[in-house]
Structure formats: C-alpha cells, structure tokens
Enzyme design. Structure first.
Site, PDB file in Angstrom:
ATOM      1  N   LEU A   1      26.089   2.441  23.111  1.00 33.09           N
ATOM      2  CA  LEU A   1      24.932   2.225  21.947  1.00 33.09           C
ATOM      3  C   LEU A   1      26.032   1.438  20.942  1.00 33.09           C
ATOM      4  O   LEU A   1      25.956   0.506  20.685  1.00 33.09           O
ATOM      5  CB  LEU A   1      24.397   3.144  21.733  1.00 33.09           C
ATOM      6  CG  LEU A   1      23.026   2.740  20.225  1.00 33.09           C
ATOM      7  CD1 LEU A   1      22.271   2.354  21.154  1.00 33.09           C
ATOM      8  CD2 LEU A   1      22.489   3.948  19.173  1.00 33.09           C
ATOM      9  N   TYR A   2      27.108   1.950  20.694  1.00 32.16           N
ATOM     10  CA  TYR A   2      28.118   1.472  19.570  1.00 32.16           C
ATOM     11  C   TYR A   2      28.685   0.066  20.122  1.00 32.16           C
ATOM     12  O   TYR A   2      28.442  -1.473  19.321  1.00 32.16           O
ATOM     13  CB  TYR A   2      29.781   2.147  19.768  1.00 32.16           C
ATOM     14  CG  TYR A   2      30.873   1.595  18.986  1.00 32.16           C
ATOM     15  CD1 TYR A   2      30.784   1.445  17.539  1.00 32.16           C
ATOM     16  CD2 TYR A   2      31.605   1.204  19.950  1.00 32.16           C
ATOM     17  CE1 TYR A   2      31.411   1.000  16.558  1.00 32.16           C
ATOM     18  CE2 TYR A   2      32.760   0.180  19.210  1.00 32.16           C
ATOM     19  CZ  TYR A   2      32.183  -0.091  17.270  1.00 32.16           C
ATOM     20  OH  TYR A   2      33.446  -0.489  16.991  1.00 32.16           O
ATOM     21  N   ALA A   3      28.769  -0.044  21.320  1.00 33.03           N
ATOM     22  CA  ALA A   3      29.429  -1.473  21.551  1.00 33.03           C
ATOM     23  C   ALA A   3      27.983  -2.201  22.066  1.00 33.03           C
ATOM     24  O   ALA A   3      28.024  -3.158  21.141  1.00 33.03           O
ATOM     25  CB  ALA A   3      29.946  -1.602  23.576  1.00 33.03           C
TER      26      ALA A   3
END
Ligand SMILES: O=C(O)[C@H]1O[C@H](OP(=O)(O)OP(=O)(O)OC[C@H]2O[C@@H](n3ccc(=O)[nH]c3=O)[C@H](O)[C@@H]2O)[C@H](O)[C@@H](O)[C@H]1O
Length: 434
Positions: free
Chosen positions: A243-245
C-alpha cells in the site's frame, strides 16, 4: 437564469432528479407532505447517522494510533517563521521543507540553509518512530537558524497562513508515512499522509501567489514487481507490492494532474533505500545495529529458492545532492490565481546508488563495524509488501543535474555506526543518554 438540472443524479425509478431553481421553494411543501415529517423516520435516520459515525471513528483508529501534535500561530510564532524564511541574497531560494524533522528533511534543510537559502520547516512530530529522535534533529536544525513549524500537511488553514506570510520559491515535500511493511498494520495513516496530505499541500501550492515549484519524495517501491533491472523511469509502475508503494504511485498521478490543470512545476524523486546518520529506526540497517549491539537476534528475510534480497542502498549525502540539484533545475510554476498560464515542467527521477548489495552482506558489514557477531534468523520473506531487489538507473538525473552518487555501503555504514554510537552509546537499547 434557466433552471439548473443536475443530470448526473441517478434517474432509475424511485431515485430523485432535482431541479435546483425550484428546489428550496418546493422543500417547504415536501416537508409537510413527505415522510420527513414522520417522527419514527426521524428516529431511524438519527440512529443510522450514529452508526455511520461510530464506523467512521473506528476506521480512524489506526490513524489515531500515530500521535500527532500541532502548535502554531501568534506574534512570536510569526516572527520565527519570517526570520527562518529570510534568505542571504536575493538569488537564494526560499523553501518550505515538509518533514523537516525527518531523516531526509533534516539533512536537506541543513544543506539549503548552509548555502544561504531561507528555510521554513514543517513537521507533525508523529510517533511512528521515537519522536525524541525527531526532536533531537530539530535541535540540530534550530542551531542553524531553521524554525520547524509544528503542524500537519493536512491542516489547510496552517498552509494558507504560511503561504500568505511567505513567498516560497520552492516546496521540498518530504513529509510522508514511510515504511513498506507497516502499511499492513496501519493502512489509513498512508492514505492520510501520502494521499490526503499531498492533495491538501498541492491545493495550497496551486493557490499561492506566487506558486512555488514543488519537489517531492516518491519511492523506488513504485517499481513493485518489475523484474527488469536496472529500474528506469520509463519502466512500468503499475504493479505495486505494498500500500505504501501504491500511495507513492498515486502521488505521482496526483502531482501530474496539478501540473496539468494548474501549471505547478513538479519534480518527483524516487528514493532508493536511503540510509545514514540520523536515519530512521524502523529501517533494517538501523534496527539491525540496535539489536546486534543488544545481543538480540535479527531476522533476515530470504526470497524464493533461498535467494538473498538486495537493495540499492543510497547514502544520505548523495540523496541530499540529488534533492538540491533537482531543486536548482526546477523551472518556475506557470499558474497564477489558481489558473494555469502555460505548460509547466513535470519530471520524475530515480535517486539511487546503482550498485545493489544483499541484506546478508549488509549484516556482515555491520558485524565488522560493531565488532559483534549477529544472531541471525533466516526466514522466508513474508508476503507483506516487500520486493526482492531494487536497482536504480540514474542516467536521467545525471544528465539533468549531474547526479553522481559517490558513497559505497561500507563507507556510508561506517559513518552511520559512528553517529549511532555517539548518539545512543553501545548498549543497543535505542535510548539516548546525554
Ligand atoms: O526505497 C524505498 O522506496 C523504500 O526504502 C525503504 O524500504 P526497504 O528497502 O524495504 O528498507 P528496509 O525496511 O530497511 O529493508 C531493507 C531490506 O532488509 C530486509 N529486512 C528488513 C527488515 C528485517 O527485519 N529483515 C530484513 O531482512 C528487507 O526485506 C529489505 O530487503 C524505506 O523503509 C521505505 O520507506 C522506502 O523509502
């Protein structure tokens, strides 16, 4: 004025199609004749609202777990902001650095200040990792005359106040919810900082007079599941592994729309696993150092078929040069009064080291520097957003502003370990004594 019909309302039987010109006139009639007058329905409506509120508050729980503080305003505060924004000469820049108490933010702020730029920091001092490290970084930048405003990039009123007070030439946007694996624990914090916060900041930038040029931190993680190396800016970035990416990739799309619609000059920097003194305690090189010193075991992940994971670890001083180089080559935004006046610059650069090193090699360098043998647990890489390797092609940044990383991992870690020992001592409990 002709009646305004809202056509995109659903027009299936039972759904409304509102004619706005008569809307308010008709409301009183509806009030008496419609079911809205029924107290039972009101009760039901209020109960539903309460349920929605409870669900909403619960969904914010993850976000609330990261404590955020904010103190701003007042004559003394304004004086500090103005003083901090003061540049040495008229050809120096005036830069708002978000995330200035963060790892990269601190180093970039210092570099800009040292050459005479006006620098105002902004940081919410959240508790994603030990805020006392952030406060120690703040002390360092304060000693160089940089004031860090304590506030959140989601605070539109604060941003408006800052842009009303100061004509920033540039915004160096480094505030973010970092960390690849933490996204599974606290997904909403990524949406809050990396999506909502970014949009709030861009809104403020687009309305500012003059509009600043924006340079911001994207991430190598946008290359996700790509296997072709080295990673080039021309490669696809539509298969994020975390999700960060995904939020960083979304940031690249969001900044593009602000460039396209409002004429904001945008530069996105894809950082590759940045490390060094004053670094982030959640990153492997930092937590390994702490645990090796404490005699605690460390977990080393392994890819499929016992493949060693590798990262294009990039030393902080090289990253700072890349940040400053991209800031100095950023063209002016072209909008004014929230309107675009012409096409504006939009760029994305990899900032990596171009020589990946495996995680076991990282551990062996640390063992030598710390003179302690690590207790290693080798485990299969969990499916929590990690990617097996990263490797940057940096030819674009080299061509545009002469970016040329010059610190190999052994040299950089030596500087990190020296800093770590001077800051925390040798006990490995991650608690500062001074
Ligand atoms: O370039 C980025 O865009 C990102 O870089 C960084 O992410 P990563 O490259 O994943 O760094 P990091 O966590 O230090 O793990 C390094 C290696 O150690 C392995 N690793 C990690 C932890 C552990 O306990 N064991 C282990 O083997 C792990 O599997 C990996 O192979 C930033 O945190 C992120 O915010 C973002 O900026």
């Amino acid at each position: 004025m002709p009646p305004l019909v809202i056509d995109n309302f659903p027009s299936t039987p039972g759904k409304v199609k509102v004619e706005r010109s008569n809307y308010f006139g008709r409301m009183s009639h509806h009030w008496q004749s419609s079911s809205l007058a029924n107290p039972l329905l009101w009760l039901f409506g209020l109960a539903s609202l309460a349920v929605v509120l409870v669900v909403l508050l619960n969904s914010l729980d993850g976000y609330k777990a990261v404590h955020i503080s904010s103190t701003w305003g007042g004559a003394q505060w304004e004086k500090q902001v103005r003083l901090s924004a003061h540049r040495k000469r008229s050809d120096n820049k005036v830069v708002l650095v978000t995330g200035a108490a963060g790892f990269v933010g601190m180093h970039v702020s210092l570099a800009l200040r040292k050459r005479g730029d006006g620098v105002v920091g902004l940081d919410n001092f959240n508790s994603y990792y030990d805020p006392s490290l952030k406060r120690a970084r703040r002390k360092v930048v304060e000693n160089h005359g940089i004031f860090i405003v304590e506030g959140d990039i989601n605070d539109a009123a604060l941003l408006k106040k800052l842009f009303d007070m100061i004509s920033f030439t540039h915004v160096m946007h480094l505030a973010a919810q970092a960390g690849v694996r933490y996204a599974m624990e606290n997904p909403s914090s990524y949406v809050h900082s990396n999506i909502a916060g970014l949009v709030t900041l861009l809104e403020a930038c687009k309305s500012a007079q003059p509009q600043p040029a924006v340079i911001w931190a994207s991430s190598s993680s946008v290359y996700g599941l790509n296997t072709k190396v080295p990673f080039s800016e021309l490669d696809r970035t539509d298969r994020p592994a975390s999700l960060y990416a995904a939020t960083k990739k979304a940031g690249e799309e969001i900044t593009h729309t602000y460039n396209h619609i409002y004429g904001l000059s945008i530069t996105g920097l894809r950082f590759f696993t940045v490390y060094g003194p004053w670094g982030r305690p959640d990153m492997a090189y930092f937590s390994f150092t702490r645990d090796i010193l404490a005699g605690k075991p460390i977990t080393v992940y392994q890819g499929p078929n016992q493949m060693e994971l590798a990262r294009d670890f990039t030393y902080i001083d090289d990253i700072v040069k890349g940040c400053v180089g991209s800031l100095d080559t950023a063209k002016k935004s072209t909008g004014s009064g929230g309107k675009k006046r012409g096409p504006a610059q939009y760029r994305i650069f990899n900032l990596g080291n171009t020589s990946p090193v495996t995680v076991p090699k990282l551990v062996s360098i640390l063992e030598k520097l710390l003179k302690v043998k690590a207790k290693k647990y080798i485990v299969a890489m969990p499916g929590n957003g990690d990617v097996p390797f990263t490797h940057a092609n940096i030819s674009l940044a080299h061509k545009e502003f002469g970016y040329k990383p010059s610190t190999d991992l052994s040299t950089g870690l030596k500087k990190f370990v020296r800093w770590y020992l001077s800051f925390y001592g040798t006990r490995g409990d991650g608690i500062r004594r001074s």
